[in-house]
Motif scaffolding. Structure first.
Motif, PDB file in Angstrom:
ATOM      1  N   SER A  62     -10.192   1.339   8.956  1.00  0.00           N
ATOM      2  CA  SER A  62      -9.147   1.865   8.066  1.00  0.00           C
ATOM      3  C   SER A  62      -7.805   2.010   8.783  1.00  0.00           C
ATOM      4  O   SER A  62      -6.763   2.072   8.147  1.00  0.00           O
ATOM      5  N   SER A  85      -1.104  -9.354  11.643  1.00  0.00           N
ATOM      6  CA  SER A  85      -1.118  -8.814  10.281  1.00  0.00           C
ATOM      7  C   SER A  85      -0.715  -9.899   9.297  1.00  0.00           C
ATOM      8  O   SER A  85      -0.671 -11.078   9.644  1.00  0.00           O
ATOM      9  N   GLY A  93      -2.624 -13.417   9.442  1.00  0.00           N
ATOM     10  CA  GLY A  93      -3.101 -12.888   8.150  1.00  0.00           C
ATOM     11  C   GLY A  93      -2.644 -13.756   6.989  1.00  0.00           C
ATOM     12  O   GLY A  93      -3.383 -13.976   6.023  1.00  0.00           O
ATOM     13  N   SER A 134      -6.802  -0.276  11.001  1.00  0.00           N
ATOM     14  CA  SER A 134      -6.340  -1.636  11.298  1.00  0.00           C
ATOM     15  C   SER A 134      -5.291  -2.065  10.283  1.00  0.00           C
ATOM     16  O   SER A 134      -4.260  -2.632  10.630  1.00  0.00           O
ATOM     17  N   THR A 135      -5.592  -1.799   9.026  1.00  0.00           N
ATOM     18  CA  THR A 135      -4.653  -2.183   7.963  1.00  0.00           C
ATOM     19  C   THR A 135      -3.619  -1.055   7.798  1.00  0.00           C
ATOM     20  O   THR A 135      -3.733  -0.002   8.424  1.00  0.00           O
ATOM     21  N   ASP A 136      -2.614  -1.299   6.962  1.00  0.00           N
ATOM     22  CA  ASP A 136      -1.502  -0.357   6.837  1.00  0.00           C
ATOM     23  C   ASP A 136      -1.982   1.042   6.431  1.00  0.00           C
ATOM     24  O   ASP A 136      -2.833   1.180   5.552  1.00  0.00           O
ATOM     25  N   ASN A 137      -1.414   2.043   7.090  1.00  0.00           N
ATOM     26  CA  ASN A 137      -1.772   3.434   6.793  1.00  0.00           C
ATOM     27  C   ASN A 137      -0.649   4.356   7.257  1.00  0.00           C
ATOM     28  O   ASN A 137       0.250   3.929   7.989  1.00  0.00           O
ATOM     29  N   ALA A 163      -9.174  -6.126  11.669  1.00  0.00           N
ATOM     30  CA  ALA A 163     -10.368  -5.623  10.968  1.00  0.00           C
ATOM     31  C   ALA A 163     -11.473  -6.684  10.974  1.00  0.00           C
ATOM     32  O   ALA A 163     -12.631  -6.388  10.656  1.00  0.00           O
ATOM     33  N   SER A 208      -4.171   1.402  -2.754  1.00  0.00           N
ATOM     34  CA  SER A 208      -3.986  -0.048  -2.692  1.00  0.00           C
ATOM     35  C   SER A 208      -3.489  -0.593  -4.031  1.00  0.00           C
ATOM     36  O   SER A 208      -3.839  -0.090  -5.099  1.00  0.00           O
ATOM     37  N   GLY A 252      -3.867  -5.951  10.112  1.00  0.00           N
ATOM     38  CA  GLY A 252      -4.986  -6.223   9.208  1.00  0.00           C
ATOM     39  C   GLY A 252      -6.038  -7.171   9.764  1.00  0.00           C
ATOM     40  O   GLY A 252      -7.235  -6.975   9.555  1.00  0.00           O
ATOM     41  N   ASP A 269       0.858  -1.189   0.000  1.00  0.00           N
ATOM     42  CA  ASP A 269       0.000   0.000   0.000  1.00  0.00           C
ATOM     43  C   ASP A 269       0.891   1.235   0.000  1.00  0.00           C
ATOM     44  O   ASP A 269       1.861   1.303   0.752  1.00  0.00           O
ATOM     45  N   HIS A 313       1.869  -0.069  14.078  1.00  0.00           N
ATOM     46  CA  HIS A 313       0.643  -0.809  14.403  1.00  0.00           C
ATOM     47  C   HIS A 313       0.259  -0.629  15.873  1.00  0.00           C
ATOM     48  O   HIS A 313      -0.915  -0.508  16.203  1.00  0.00           O
TER      49      HIS A 313
END
Ligand code: KG4
Ligand code: ZN
Length: 362
Positions: free
Chosen positions: A314, A153, A180, A316-319, A288, A40, A285, A12, A128
């Motif tokens: 939003s 994750s 994950g 929870s996942t990579d940001n 979520a 993404s 991830g 991402d 995280h």
């Protein structure tokens, strides 16, 4: 304190602007999340059923500039003015895919060098951990320490005692696949799409969680470690020779999801009994996953329970916001922080044990 945050450790492309308004103490800032853009690459990788590192870095190279421009515009800055206002550029330095990490680091270094701005490399796992701070800080609240954090994750599954800013102790981790990763592999076995987590969750909604009797690896192991590869193998064995996976997919997805949720919940509960903590954080991830969230809410709903924090879906996942939030506390907490360009070292196998002041047990 105005921070530009960049995250390109995997697939991402993430850019965000965060403004931390300090109050009487640096630990209690109010966060203005000015922008948090995630681009993404799922469409590029899904035909391969997993992330292809060289394709990921090519996409980052193509997307980083436009994603940055989008984040800048959304945050309301002019192209030049932004560099007069920025206090810090934060970028993920590991763990992750080396070609992907290098694209983000080069972009960050170039801006920091050209405009003479402080630069800080951030451990993705620390990001995280701090994802749980984002929503509370927007409201001016700060979660209490000590906290227990489950990171689940695509690349990691760890239980971490987060005693204070910069104080991490890894209590347990997966001995083989990450949670994950198991979702992604089982989705592939069931001919579902990529990434597997959301696909399994969707399929599981219509399925019976008792449909298949699947193992709960290390459920009673007595420690805080995990293992997921045997569970994946059990699914593969059960599917061997089946003509139509489609007819089994819903029950298998529900049974597999339930097994993972059982194990994650049990270990988190065990750790919370062992360590007296104020807060429980869940991130990565897999956090979520709605079934996991439901179960955790139930388990930690008692008056004497630690407070359960769940990042918004939003976060929870990579940001980028999680990297920016980690960088704020790191820059404030550690008086030895070196913000120079030479200090940014990319490390694809960086661990949480290399950060903070505490070492892992055993
Ligand atoms: O934290 P993340 O975005 O990237 C890594 O640092 O790995 O996590 C991605 C992982 C993938 O394996 C994906 O299948 C899983 O998180 N995931 C989920 C869900 N959404 C994403 N797993 C279970 N349920 C979900 N809803
Ligand atoms: Zn991640």
């Amino acid at each position: 304190m105005l921070i530009l945050a960049l995250e390109t450790s995997c697939d991402d492309t993430c850019v965000g602007f965060l403004n931390f308004k300090e109050t009487d103490k640096f630990e209690n800032p109010k966060l203005e999340l000015l922008s948090n853009i995630v681009s993404s690459q799922v469409e590029v990788h899904k035909e391969y059923g997993g992330i292809v590192p060289n394709l990921a870095s090519r996409e980052h190279l193509k997307n980083l500039r436009p994603v940055y421009e989008k984040a800048r515009k959304e945050a309301g800055f002019d192209p030049e003015e932004v560099f007069e206002k920025l206090d810090l550029i934060a970028v993920t330095r590991g763990p992750g895919l080396i070609p992907s990490l290098l694209i983000g680091a080069s972009f960050a270094k170039t801006l920091a060098w050209r405009f003479d701005i402080d630069l800080l490399g951030i451990n993705h796992l620390e990001g995280h951990l701090y994802s749980n701070f984002i929503t509370p800080l927007k409201d001016g609240n700060v979660p209490s320490f000590p906290a227990l954090c489950l990171i689940a994750s695509g690349g990691h599954t760890q239980l971490v005692l987060f005693s204070d800013h910069q104080e991490y102790e890894v209590l347990g981790e997966t001995q083989d696949d990450a949670a994950g990763e198991a979702f992604d592999k089982v989705a592939r076995l069931l001919d579902l799409g990529f990434p597997g987590g959301p696909e399994i969750e969707r399929e599981a909604k219509q399925g019976n969680p008792d449909g298949f009797d699947l193992p709960r690896p290390m459920y009673d192991s007595g420690d805080l470690n995990f293992s997921f590869s045997g569970l994946k193998t059990a699914v593969a064995r059960r599917l061997q020779g089946e003509e139509s996976k489609k007819s089994l997919a819903q029950d298998m997805a529900a049974s597999f999801q339930e097994a993972v949720v059982d194990v994650l919940t049990k270990k988190l509960k065990r750790a919370s009994k062992q360590f007296s903590v104020q807060s429980i954080f869940v991130s990565g991830g897999v956090s979520a996953n709605r079934r996991l969230r439901e179960r955790l809410k139930k388990e930690f709903s008692f008056a004497e329970s630690p407070e359960l924090f769940l990042p918004s879906l939003s976060m929870s996942t990579d940001n980028a916001a999680m990297i920016g939030t980690a960088s704020y506390f790191k820059s404030k907490q550690d008086p030895q922080t070196d913000f120079g360009l030479h200090n940014l070292k990319v490390d694809p196998s960086l661990t949480l044990k290399q950060e903070g002041s505490k070492q892992a047990r055993g």
